[in-house]
Every structure is written in C-alpha cells, then in structure tokens.
Design an enzyme around this catalytic site. Structure first.
Site, mmCIF file in Angstrom:
data_model
loop_
_atom_site.group_PDB
_atom_site.id
_atom_site.type_symbol
_atom_site.label_atom_id
_atom_site.label_comp_id
_atom_site.label_asym_id
_atom_site.label_seq_id
_atom_site.Cartn_x
_atom_site.Cartn_y
_atom_site.Cartn_z
ATOM 1 N N LYS A 1 8.499 -1.964 65.631
ATOM 2 C CA LYS A 1 8.413 -0.747 64.824
ATOM 3 C C LYS A 1 8.945 0.397 65.655
ATOM 4 C CE LYS A 1 4.884 2.593 63.381
ATOM 5 N NZ LYS A 1 5.358 3.713 64.203
ATOM 6 N N TYR B 1 6.689 2.927 71.524
ATOM 7 C CA TYR B 1 6.706 4.382 71.567
ATOM 8 C C TYR B 1 7.169 4.868 72.923
ATOM 9 C CZ TYR B 1 3.838 4.486 67.303
ATOM 10 O OH TYR B 1 3.355 4.349 66.033
#
Lengths: 300, 300, 300, 300, 300
Positions: free
Chosen positions: B203, B169
C-alpha cells in the site's frame, strides 16, 4: 612468500561436506569453471533504492539480472529474499543463489550503521541456495550487535552446511579518522576479521592508496607506500583461508574494469563480484563483457 | 515497455498454495471480481484516535464498516485484532479479513517512528484471515528494528501460507530532507523495498510532484519532471511482482476520487484502499460510491 | 443514538467460553449481581508506596481490603502477585481476583512511563484468578515496548480464556501538550485503544473538561464544549465492545462519590473501580458506603 | 495495633512445601533456632572489591567466612556462585546457602543502578541452596528492567519451591531528592515493594531519621518526627507477610551493634544480616560476638 | 600467610569430571608438565587487526602459531572460531584449544567497552576444545550486559564440563579515574571478580605501581606502597581458587621477559600467556625462548 602461507582450497579449509558441495557447484560447475568465482549482485538496491536502474531501465526488472546470470553462466546471483522467492522458480537449477540475509536503506544516517536480518539461513536452505551473504560494518559503533548477529548466522551455516559469504564494509566516524573506509588499513583489518569470524568467502573493495589520509592510520600502515595491487596481495594473505572477492563498485570503463580484473587475479583473489558494471548496460553488451572477464579469469 | 517486465499475476509470483487460495478469495470471489482489490481499512484509527469519526458519527462503530464491507462486497476489511475478535463473528465468511498486526498512536513524537506488533500471524490464522498487514516506516532511524520485525512476520507468513500486505510509509527527518514522504523518490524506494522484503501486496500513497522539494532528492530524481500518474506507473514497475494498492488519504470530492481511481488503474495498480473517503459518509452514499468505484475498476 | 451501536454484553463480544465463565462470575455471582462490576483495587500502592495508608492505618494490611471485598461482596479485588500469593488462601472462593500483572514505582521520572511485568497470565491461572489487569501508558514515548508487551499478554489471555482488564493511562509530555491526561481527547483515544487492543474491560478516569487546556487538543476536541458526563457517554461508545470502568481517584465526599456513580452509570459504564474512596475509612463505614453504591448501581 | 495485622509465620504466608522446608531449615535447624534468622553475607564483595578485607586479612579467603558460619551455626551464608561452587563442598550440609544471583561492581556510575544475573534459580537448586538472594534498586531509572528480571526470578522460585530473599536498596537521583536512600520514606516504600513482589524475606537498612532531609519526602513522611526504632516498627508492618532482615552496614562498636540487635528485634524483625561487623575481626572474637547476638535474639 | 588460604589445585576447586579431564590435559600432558600452564594466544588480533604481524611477517599465518604451539608443546593455543575451524584439523590432538568466544575490534571508541559472543560453548565442544575464553571488561559502563553474558557462558561451561578462562580487563573512564587499568586496585578487584564469577582460570596483567596515580584509588589502595611482585602475590590470593595467568603484553627483551616469568611464578601464579613476545620472532628463536621459559617454570 612465507613458508607458512597456504592458498585456500576446498581441500585445506576444514569444510564440512555440505559447504564443499555448494562451493564446488559455484566454483567448478558454474562461472569460469576453474575454481574461480564470478558473482552477479543486485542486493545493493536495498541500500541504494532504484537510483541505479536509470542508466539501463531494463535493469529495474530482476528478470534481467537472472537472464544475464543464466546466459553468462555466472557462479551465482546475490540478492535478497523477495527477489529469490518471486523469480527464482523460473531459473531453478540454472542460476546458483547467494541469499543476502541482512540489509538496510541508506536514507537515515549511517553513523551507527547496522543491517538487520531480512531472512534466515533456513530460508536459504528452503530456497535451495548455495550460500548466504551477510554485511558486517567493521568498526561501526554498533559492532557489538553486528558481531553477535553474524556469530549466530555462522552457527546456522555450520549446522546446515551452508557457505557464508561476508560483505566486510569498514564504516563509521572512527574508521574515517584512521584513513577512511577504502584504506589499506581498513580493508586489511576487514580481511583478517573475515577469517577470524569464519567466513568462507569475503567481499572487499579494491584498496585506494592515499598517502595524505593514510597518515592517520595506525603504524605501520601510516608509513607504508604501496601500490594498490600490492596492498591487495597482502590483504588476500590477511584473509588466510577465506576466499576473497573484489567488488566492482560504481561503473567504470571496460578497459579499466578488465585491468581491475587482471590486477585482482594477480594479487591472488578467488573471484569478482560485479554488479552495476555489468547490468548498467544492454544485455548483449553485458554478455560480451562477461565473456571477456571470464576469459581473463581463466588465465589465472 | 521493457521486455523484462511482467505484470504480477497469481501464476508468476512464486506463491505457495495457501497464499494463492487466500489471494484468490480476495481478488476473484470478493471485490470487483476481476483480479482487482478494493480494500476498506479502519486500522488507521489506532494511529489517529477517534478524530476521524466526527464527520459521520455512525463510523465510530465498527459494525458500520463491517456492514459497508459486506454490502459493498469489498475484497477485504483491514483492521486491528480487537475489532476482528469482537465483531467478525457476525460477518464470518462474508467479509475477508486483512488483520493489521502492528501499530502505534500518533501522540508522542514521530521522529523515530516504529510500530510494535499488536498481534501475530498465528492470530490471523486463528481468526480465518486472508492476509496480514504490516506498517514499515522506510527510512526511520528505527529501521533496524522494523526490518528485523518485518522479516520475522514474513517468515511466519511463508510458514502459514498467509499473504503479506505491507503499508510502506517513508518517515523521518532524513526523508524530509530528501524531498519528503510523498515524493516520487520516497515512494519509488518504498515500492522497491516492498518487493525486496517479499511483500505480496503493498500500500502506497499517490506521489505528489513538487519540483521545489524534489530538488533535494538524490539524482536522477532531483531532475525528473514527471506528472504524478507517470511517476506512479514507474513506481508500479519498481514494485515488480508485488501488487500495488493506492491509498485514498483524507477525504476529497467524489469526482477527484474517481479521477484518482482511473489514474491509478491506468498506471497499472492492482487495487485501492479507501477508508475515510468511504466511511466518512452515510451508508447509502458510501454504497453508491463503492459501486461507481468498482465499475471504474472493472474497466481495467 | 446510532443504529450501529450495540452495548457490549457477554453475548455479543465474541468471547471464548473461559472468558465468559470468569466474567459471568464477577458480573452475576459477585458485586451488584446485575451484570455490573464493582472492583476494589489496591494495586496502586506499587506506584504510590505506603503514603495512602496513613488516613486509615488498618488499610496498610491487605487483610483489611480482602475482608472488605468479602463482606461487601465486591465483584473482585485487584492487586499484585505478592498480595495474592500471601493472602488469598484465606479468602479462596469468596473474593474473585483480578491479578494486576505490571507495575512500577513513582520514584523516578515519569517522562518515559512504562510498567514492566510483575507476573504472568499463567501465574493468574495458577492462582485461580478471574482476570488479569495491565497498565498501558497511552502516548508515552515508550509506547512501542508497552504495546508489544500488552499484545503478548493479550495472546496469553486468549490462550487461557482469561479476561483482560486494561488500565489505560494517558501519560507523557506529548499528551500534556494536547490538553492533558484527563482531557476528553486523551480519554476518548484511550477508550478506542482499549477496544483496538482487545481489552475485555477498561479502566479510565472520569474526564475533566477544561476549555482553557482543551484548546490545545486536536480538532474537533479543541472546539467541543461538553459536560463531563456527556463526554463520558461518548467515551463509553468509543470503547465499543469493551466494558468501561470508571475509577474513583483520590478521596472525595460521599455525596460527590455517589453523584459520580450515578453520572457514570447514566453514561453507560459497566462498572466502577473505587479504592482509596473505600478503604481510606473504617471497615464499618466502608461497608455501609459499599451498600449505597451497589444500590445506586442496581438502578441501572 | 491493628486487628488486621498478622505477624508472618511459616503457617500464614501461603508457602509451598518446598519453600517451607527450606525456610524451616534456616529458621529452626540453624541460627538462633527459635524461628529467627542470623545470616552471614559476603556477597557485597562483588560490589565493593577487596577493600573490605584489609582490616582482617584472613577474611579475604572464603574459607574464613564458611568456617565462621559453620562454627557460629549461622542460619545461612549469602554469597555469589563462584564462592559456592568452589568452597561449599567442604561444608556441605553444615552451612545453609543463600545463593546471591545478581550483582555489579561499584566502579562505574551508580546513576542507573542495575544488577545483572550472575546465576539462576536452577543453579541454586543444583547447589542444594536453601534460598536465592536478589538485589532490587527501588527507584532507579532502570527499574523497568529490574522489576521484570525480579518477576522472572520469582516465577522460578515458585516453580522450584525456593525461598526468595530480596535486598531492597533505594537508589538513584530521584530518591536522593526525596529524603535519601536511608530515609523512613525510602525504606518504608521498599518494604511494601518486597511484599508486593512476593519476597519471602527482605533485607533493609535501619532507617536514619534526618528532619532536615526528610522535609523533601512526600507527605506525610515530610512531617513525621519518629525515632528510628519506631520507624522500623512501621516498616516491618509495611512488609506484611515478608520477613524482614536488618543489615549491619559498615563496622561499628560491639555495644552499638548489640543495641541495634535489640532495637531491631523489639521492632519485630525476623532476623539480622551482619557481614563486615562479624568477619572484620579475628575468628575467636567473631565467634564470641556471634554467641552474644544469638543470645540477644533468643530473648524475642 | 593466612591459615585460611589454600592454593588452588585440581583437587580442591570443586571441579566436575569434565573440567578436571580438560584442565589435566593442559596442565600435565602439555606445557611444562608440572601443573603449570603456558598458553599461546592469537585471539588479540580481532582487537588489534593485523598491525602486530609486521615485525614477523610469518606470524600473519595461523599455521605459524599452530606450529609453534605444537613444537613448543604449549599447554594450549587461544584463538577465535575462524582460526580453529580452518586450521585445527591439521593439528588435531597435538595442540589443546582454548576457544576464545567473544571479541570486538578496537576501531570505535572504547568508552562503553563490550565484547559480543563470536562463538558458543557448544562450538567449543564440537571442536574438541579444552577450555573457552571470555573477556570481561570490569568496570565498563556496559558491565550489566557483560556480567549477564558471562553468567550464561558459565552456565554452559558447567553443563558441558568445559573449563572457563576469563580475560579480566579493567576498562572505562571510571577505572581511569581510580588509578588506571593496570593499577593494583583495578587488578585486585578483577581477580576477586574472577573467583566470584566462577572462572577456573583468569588472565590478568602484571600490575604497574604508580604512586602518583594510585593516590586516586580507594583506600587503602591509595596509601599502599608495594613492589609490583608483592602486589601480584596479593592478587593471586584475591583470585582464591581461580588459577591466575599473567599476560606478556607488548614485546620486551628476553631477559626482561624471563625476569617477569620468575617474578610471576614466585608470586604464586599458575601460568603465563605470552603471545607477541613469542610469535613476533622467527620460529627457531621462538622455540628456544619457549624452552627457556618452560625451564624457568619447572623450577616452581
């Protein structure tokens, strides 16, 4: 030339057997082959992100750099753990590895620059590496954590007979107020620190002489007016029994690069670590230039 | 397409036996079954609190997600230690586990985002997990602690043959000033970092192209004008030999979701990680949609 | 009621033998005896200092609380290491111990609330304790240290089969801006965190509904208008397979307290943890009230 | 007097054999000999520097204090590692040692007071010490590090059967706003903390009653109007099964000192720790005063 | 002269055999040979960078200082790990080594001065060193980390029988407000700390008396009007059973230096540690001056 200066050699550096085996492999069995080092780094992409790959889209794929290191028979390739663990198996034995073991991104502020460990010396051993690489930000306000971390890495290197290559980057507000990160003062201090911290090899930038900024450096640096190549010669001596590598930095013309090679070798450095200047071009061009550089290095 | 690019496969990633066994289980024995990954996450509720459960009150009970993962035969369920230790015994062997091992709440400021360990790789081994999940906040001012913590997790993964899935992130003021967390620049950097840090799977979010904000990104990102799916294709290549998962984010319409599936698969991703889009609906609907997604994935 | 909700029992929580032995002792051999928990805490005096003892000077002496716990046959007494090491020998076997293992004083600012370890899980084992207690400040800016410390305690609890009781206190400026520490939002999040972090038992406050302040909470909490007892019912479900204890807080009237007992039990909690409400009165009164509470609990 | 209060004795404190052997040596074989403690400290010179030695130049030499402790047959001498390692060999067996194991200088600001370890419990064992001493700054903003460090010392003390003497100093801006470091509130809290943290002995200051400042303390301290000796009596009870030592502070007249001795003993303390009041005078005078104090102590 | 003062000798300092063997070697087998110490340091170049080498370019090469230490038969040479590991092999047995094990650069601000470890006591053992050197910044706001680190070094020294030499540098804003780093107050405190922390040898600066600044020191230092040599005599006594070395500082004239030698020896110091004053001159001059200093030292 002082009577007290000895150029560093594998004989006079107090090396353990393991360090000597590994350095010999990079210095005589690979690279120019005459005791000099030519290193191909891609570790900097942790710090830069993928921006550097756009000039040559192939360069985004580590396979490219490994191929170049193998065909150009570089002394070693320098990169982080992921690129070693995922690609080296196809080049095992062909390309000596310098495992870079600390890093950071350049996204947040650099004001308290510090690079955390991304791998350990033991990882390097397990991967069959011939050296580890560590970045120390000389003069950063975070130097206490950095020096302590480097000292632990150095102890592990001693334990495993693993050569230690230190990327010495002057960094932080304080050094900018004393002439800047590429000044003679900054790099000369870094070279001395390399030796004091027991680096076997150190990577530095070619000093940039800027009389305007150098005035802010401590005496006598503030008053010296040297050519860059003369400054580099003194830096090599400050590094003492630590081999010096000069880095290439961002891409420049071939002739300027070869000029840099010659000036660096004349100043007494042991090797060169050229990344973007090599892999920001097509494979064929990169291999040709590699040969010209190795030839130039063999003249010393 | 560059000659130097290889799509990652279980054969060419330099995997240990243990990692290969576990990845194979998720990629071929569960999920779409063709080497693709479809993951069901509830780990995000540590970060969100129970707000996400209101649209479907059943979803508050982990039994619901486990049931969905089992009947929908997902590649794996991703969640924190408590939900594994308290519920997995009823689904042992039926649902592969990705144990998420770090987290934080979203209550205090995110300015120095950092997720502490909530469990260890050894916990994952003990629970019979097939992977661990770790969140790295790329670009947070706390990146030094984060990179160091991830490196230790990665060493433990190597030791135990445990696949490492990294949630990358981009986060923090600095990235917001360079185009924002969902920009091509931010996610492309994250994908490269995934590979550099030796993640087996990463991810990421589907990039959002916003010419107005992208101008603040470093060159050449500031000047590129790509469609999102083309940006994703390049991101997949930046991840190199790390499998890429695209996340679903907050709930969207079924058709938009299936469109996202197709665009992602076309761009070369290995899998999808869809949470709220799946479990914020009744079980029957969720199972039907799961089948449509798996069908779509099997086309690639 | 959702089909996916199961009330937690010793059978369905995935407990190790050691945890089950110790929880069984507190839930069936002591306390109300019907699987409910009635806990007597004096751990809060680390946080408050001796101010709470003035209403009943006898309460200053731990002997008083131990005597009350023994004669009132509480499920357990909860206190810090010093009070266990210096007094438990006279009550060994009669009073199960929940060793509270972290704490702080309330003298300096609470802005970055964090409670350091005052003892270890191994200390608890050595003292023959039946559980350890840990305070997590959900939402404090120091949450990264707190979550990491709790995760280590949890691993030790798993290793030794020691039940983990978590005092979840929402705390810090951020939570005060989102409805406050006693809001439904704050406590519901805390209950979920208890389960995510694998607490076996969690202590929470009875939620206070305040439409004025709740408006600042995230959606949908900002719009819910529930009675406190209904909010508590939902909180119990957010805690999932973690037993919930409701705390008594500062002293209230007997009838209000018994009303709190009934409302809590109706909402599905497993137990109560009442300190000042019990020991801020004479022994005889405290024992009588204890019986009334246990009777009320036995109705559920 | 509460039925629930027991004065601490070697029998009722839950002591291990090792702690009991060592406390017995100080309480019955040395000092007044009747279970009371008279301690001679020089540990404070780490915190003060040599300023305290000017009134009696002989006192600069640790030999002086050792000689005084031996001839005056003190229960123990309290000092840091260097003074033990360099001088105790000449007094081995004659002078019991309380090894002070943390400290700091008073040169930088005291705002976040914290004393690092200068030695370990194992050092104390190796030196044949009969106790270790630790300074906790109750209420300092650094309390989290302090409590954690003390807890580790306490665990080591348990492991080695080494008595733990805690110097509880209220310190920091917050306590100054609540009545000040020598207020009844501050010292009463400290005494309770001593027992909660499992100190065997605690050193506190004689409380100073100041109605003007006490108004700022929490209720009911803000409204109490007690004499200092009555406050001390309550403090001794707050310490429960932890022996209390009253410190002498800076030098006062002999009659005031003896009055302090009597008031302290009447209030129930177990001993006195007098440094500057003893060694800021000639040996002969110091020995005479020592005898008067021991006589006064023997009356209790 | 107090009856309680004993000059430190190898007999009365409570030394272990290992420490005694190593100190004896430096005090009687090398140096002046009469129990005095004459040390040649180059450790300061970590802190200064290469600026100090310009007056004598030979001095840049550690070979120079080793040669000087060998031919001048110094008690020991003091330097960091790198210079030991890379050069000592040629002088093994000829030049005793004090391995300096912590350091920092002077580039960033000194406001929170702290020197991290650059090596360990075990490194010193492995290199055959006769002592380790450690810099403590007395009074720095970072003193808590510094004292803790020194305590661990001290424990290792005890374990290995390795003498501990402490460079005590008063540093930080607070000390500057109390008379300054070279005041009698500052150095007297440092000398006491040396003994309290169990240094075997301590290096201090010759105190500078400055009535104007000394007024800001605590009483009675603010009122004393002593000559520097008398202050030094008192400092030596504050150091008790720790040997005192006086440092040379920046280069001064030969006669001033010899005067400093005599005044220092008269004040009772055990040795001198002269770096720049020795090696900022040609080898021949340096050797001659060394002899004059050793002769002067032998008179005491």
């Amino acid at each position: 030339m002082s009577d007290y200066y000895e150029r560093p050699t594998l004989d006079n550096m107090g090396l353990s057997v393991g360090k000597r085996v590994r350095l010999h492999r990079m210095m005589y069995e690979h690279g120019p082959g005459n005791g000099k080092l030519l290193i191909l780094p891609i570790d900097q992409e942790v710090e830069h992100g993928p921006v550097d790959f756009f000039p040559n889209p192939d360069s985004k794929f580590p396979q490219f750099q490994y191929q170049l290191a193998k065909e150009g028979r570089y002394s070693a390739i320098a990169l982080h753990y992921g690129l070693a663990a995922k690609y080296l198996h196809s080049f095992a034995g062909d390309v000596p590895l310098i495992l870079k073991i600390n890093g950071k991104t350049n996204i947040p502020s650099d004001a308290e620059a510090f690079s955390s460990l991304t791998a350990s010396v033991e990882d390097a051993v397990r991967l069959g590496a011939d050296a580890v690489g560590y970045t120390l930000y000389v003069g950063s306000p975070a130097q206490d954590a950095d020096i302590a971390q480097l000292a632990e890495v150095r102890e592990d290197c001693d334990r495993f007979g693993m050569p230690l290559v230190v990327w010495y980057y002057p960094r932080g507000e304080a050094i900018e107020k004393k002439g800047g990160r590429d000044s003679f003062y900054a790099i000369d201090y870094a070279a001395r620190m390399a030796q004091e911290m027991c680096a076997d090899v150190t990577k530095i930038n070619f000093p940039k002489m800027d009389p305007q900024r150098d005035k802010d450096a401590p005496e006598p640096y503030s008053e010296l007016e040297l050519r860059g190549s003369e400054a580099l010669r003194q830096i090599v001596r400050s590094a003492g029994k630590t081999f010096v590598l000069v880095s290439g930095g961002s891409k420049i013309s071939d002739e300027d690069l070869l000029q840099k090679v010659r000036e660096s070798m004349e100043a007494g450095v042991t090797g060169l670590i050229f990344g973007r200047n090599m892999w920001q071009r097509k494979m064929e061009d990169a291999l040709k230039l590699t040969e010209r550089i190795k030839d130039a290095m063999r003249a010393f």
